[in-house]
Design a protein around this motif. Structure first.
Motif, mmCIF file in Angstrom:
data_model
loop_
_atom_site.group_PDB
_atom_site.id
_atom_site.type_symbol
_atom_site.label_atom_id
_atom_site.label_comp_id
_atom_site.label_asym_id
_atom_site.label_seq_id
_atom_site.Cartn_x
_atom_site.Cartn_y
_atom_site.Cartn_z
ATOM 1 N N ALA A 99 0.849 -1.204 0.000
ATOM 2 C CA ALA A 99 0.000 0.000 0.000
ATOM 3 C C ALA A 99 0.881 1.250 0.000
ATOM 4 C CB ALA A 99 -0.921 -0.005 1.218
ATOM 5 N N GLN A 153 2.257 1.784 -3.533
ATOM 6 C CA GLN A 153 1.233 2.293 -4.465
ATOM 7 C C GLN A 153 0.911 3.759 -4.170
ATOM 8 O OE1 GLN A 153 -0.408 1.322 -7.107
ATOM 9 N NE2 GLN A 153 0.440 -0.742 -7.266
ATOM 10 N N LEU A 154 0.802 4.062 -2.873
ATOM 11 C CA LEU A 154 0.447 5.437 -2.501
ATOM 12 C C LEU A 154 1.577 6.394 -2.864
ATOM 13 C CD1 LEU A 154 -1.324 4.574 0.865
ATOM 14 C CD2 LEU A 154 -2.407 5.783 -1.042
ATOM 15 N N GLN A 155 2.825 5.911 -2.688
ATOM 16 C CA GLN A 155 3.964 6.774 -3.043
ATOM 17 C C GLN A 155 3.929 7.127 -4.532
ATOM 18 O OE1 GLN A 155 7.226 4.595 -1.470
ATOM 19 N NE2 GLN A 155 7.348 5.919 0.332
ATOM 20 N N ALA A 204 -5.584 9.410 -4.451
ATOM 21 C CA ALA A 204 -4.933 10.545 -5.123
ATOM 22 C C ALA A 204 -5.988 11.500 -5.672
ATOM 23 C CB ALA A 204 -4.031 10.024 -6.236
ATOM 24 N N ALA A 250 -5.177 3.338 -4.376
ATOM 25 C CA ALA A 250 -4.213 4.447 -4.351
ATOM 26 C C ALA A 250 -4.625 5.555 -5.331
ATOM 27 C CB ALA A 250 -2.820 3.926 -4.672
ATOM 28 N N ARG A 251 -5.127 5.134 -6.501
ATOM 29 C CA ARG A 251 -5.572 6.124 -7.499
ATOM 30 C C ARG A 251 -6.762 6.933 -6.960
ATOM 31 N NH1 ARG A 251 -8.366 4.393 -11.676
ATOM 32 N NH2 ARG A 251 -7.643 2.248 -11.453
ATOM 33 N N LEU A 271 -5.376 -2.700 -4.995
ATOM 34 C CA LEU A 271 -4.421 -1.754 -4.416
ATOM 35 C C LEU A 271 -4.233 -0.513 -5.293
ATOM 36 C CD1 LEU A 271 -1.536 -3.933 -2.961
ATOM 37 C CD2 LEU A 271 -2.656 -1.995 -1.821
ATOM 38 N N GLU A 272 -4.128 -0.768 -6.568
ATOM 39 C CA GLU A 272 -3.893 0.342 -7.493
ATOM 40 C C GLU A 272 -5.128 1.257 -7.547
ATOM 41 O OE1 GLU A 272 -4.181 0.666 -11.413
ATOM 42 O OE2 GLU A 272 -2.894 2.433 -11.103
ATOM 43 N N HIS A 331 1.212 7.148 -6.522
ATOM 44 C CA HIS A 331 0.059 7.957 -6.932
ATOM 45 C C HIS A 331 -0.059 9.276 -6.177
ATOM 46 C CE1 HIS A 331 -1.779 5.057 -9.711
ATOM 47 N NE2 HIS A 331 -1.201 4.162 -8.914
ATOM 48 N N CYS A 332 0.463 9.336 -4.965
ATOM 49 C CA CYS A 332 0.370 10.585 -4.171
ATOM 50 C C CYS A 332 1.775 10.934 -3.678
ATOM 51 C CB CYS A 332 -0.533 10.428 -2.949
ATOM 52 S SG CYS A 332 -1.957 9.375 -3.145
#
Ligand code: LMR
Length: 399
Positions: A325, A328-330, A393, A389-390, A385-386, A332-333
């Motif tokens: 997570a 993925q967050l890194q 964002a 995260a998207r 997950l993707e 997208h955000c």
């Protein structure tokens, strides 16, 4: 008479569970209620549980009452699981255990025995704490106050502020502590910090009331019980409420235990007689099935091994999801640091977004977490997950 009652809001966690179930959108993601899920989003019955249930069905000959303290074999087995074989409080005969309907039943019974022994007690709970601690403890007549705990800046614990608050408490004040996998934040104390808390609790003569609902899902079955084992070996009195809902996946079977450690075996016997009276006046006798299953698992070497491996798999999956997570967050955000998610333990993380953003995630993207942005990490899956995260964002960019 009942016309006098005003309708009240549904419990936040249970309300979210119902809203998720009613949502027909195929993309929906449940990060709400604290239930473990596998990578298909299911909460299957553990193999060890299935096998113990099969054996139980074949061998059970009666449904007659078990008794107000529950299954004695279960109680003894739980003592070994929680305190570890050979623990000094067990050898000294200073522990009394009562089976309870889930961790909630254990917490309520613990609160009732504290109020019976020390009327007017105030229990100090961390900020924040599990939402249901408030009705469970105050319903037993305890007053609740808060101590600082979560540090929203680091995603860890405001340890100095916590210690300073404990330093100001009067003797015999009750402090509610989460043994591991803090609910709702995932921020735990290190072993070194637990030692410091112990020294303070000892010096100020506070009464620890420890809630352990996630043994095995943080760092391991023994590591997660570290605080309980340490406090029980060093202090005259400790109250521990334990749940088998998550680590045995027995949620609806309502299986838990209350362990009370007293200064002497005589005080322990008197305490037990009071616990029996209290339990008799609330639920009389606890449900049997889940406790019989736990007993069956922990007392069969083969089944126990299967269970230990299943707990390790749940723990491993949650930890892997935490790292995935963050990655993925890194991606997208990149403007925001979510690294704290990988440092936290257990099912939950405080995600650190506003209530408006949580609601936006829910209404636009069908991602469910509680309004305070507690998310159940186990509800994430490789395949979503993707999307998660998207969606985060997009919400962060819009609000
Ligand atoms: C949770 O915190 O979501 C779980 O412990 C389930 C519950 O009863 O609230």
């Amino acid at each position: 008479m009942f016309e006098r009652l005003e309708p009240i809001a549904v419990d936040t966690i249970l309300g979210l569970m119902a809203a998720y179930r009613a949502d027909p959108d195929p993309r929906k993601v449940d990060l709400g209620i604290g239930v473990y899920r596998n990578d298909r989003g299911e909460t299957p019955v553990l193999n060890a549980v299935q096998r113990a249930e099969t054996a139980l069905l074949a061998s059970q000959t009666t449904k007659a009452y078990v008794g107000p303290t529950g299954n004695p074999g279960f109680n003894q087995t739980m003592e070994l699981l929680v305190f570890g074989a050979g623990h000094p409080c067990l050898s000294a005969g200073r522990v009394r255990t009562v089976q309870a309907p889930g961790g909630c039943g254990a917490l309520r019974l613990g609160a009732e025995i504290i109020r019976t022994a020390f009327p007017g007690s105030v229990v100090h709970v961390p900020t924040p704490t599990w939402a249901n601690h408030t009705p469970l403890l105050s319903g037993a007549g305890l007053k609740l106050e808060n101590y600082p705990y979560f540090d929203a800046v680091t995603g860890g614990v405001q340890f100095s502020a916590m210690l300073a608050a404990f330093e100001r408490l009067p003797a015999a004040a009750v402090v509610l502590l989460h043994a591991s996998c803090h609910n709702p934040t995932g921020a735990d104390l290190s072993q070194e910090q637990w030692r410091e808390v112990l020294a303070l609790v000892k010096r100020r003569r506070l009464l620890p009331f420890i809630d352990m609902a996630y043994q095995g899902l943080g760092d391991g079955l023994d590591a997660d019980a570290f605080a309980i084992r340490l406090f029980s070996s060093e202090l005259p009195e400790v109250v521990c409420a334990v749940s088998c809902s998550k680590n045995f996946g027995l949620y609806r079977e309502r299986t838990g235990a209350l362990h009370v450690i007293t200064e002497s075996a005589a005080a322990a016997d008197a305490t037990l007689s009071n616990l029996v009276r209290i339990a008799r006046g609330i639920w009389s006798m606890p449900p049997d099935h889940g406790a019989a299953v736990v007993y069956g698992i922990l007392n069969d070497a083969g089944l126990r091994q299967v269970w230990v491996e299943e707990v390790a798999a749940m723990r491993g999956r949650i930890r892997a999801l935490r790292s995935a997570a963050v990655q993925q967050l890194q991606q997208h955000c990149p403007q925001r640091d979510f690294g704290f998610i990988a440092r936290q333990r257990g099912m939950f993380s405080y995600f650190g977004i506003s209530t408006a953003q949580v609601r936006e995630l829910r209404s636009r993207h069908h991602i469910y977490m509680t309004d305070d942005s507690r998310m159940n990490v186990a509800g994430l899956r490789q395949e979503n997950l993707e999307y998660f995260a998207r969606s985060v964002a997009e919400v962060l960019a819009r609000t």
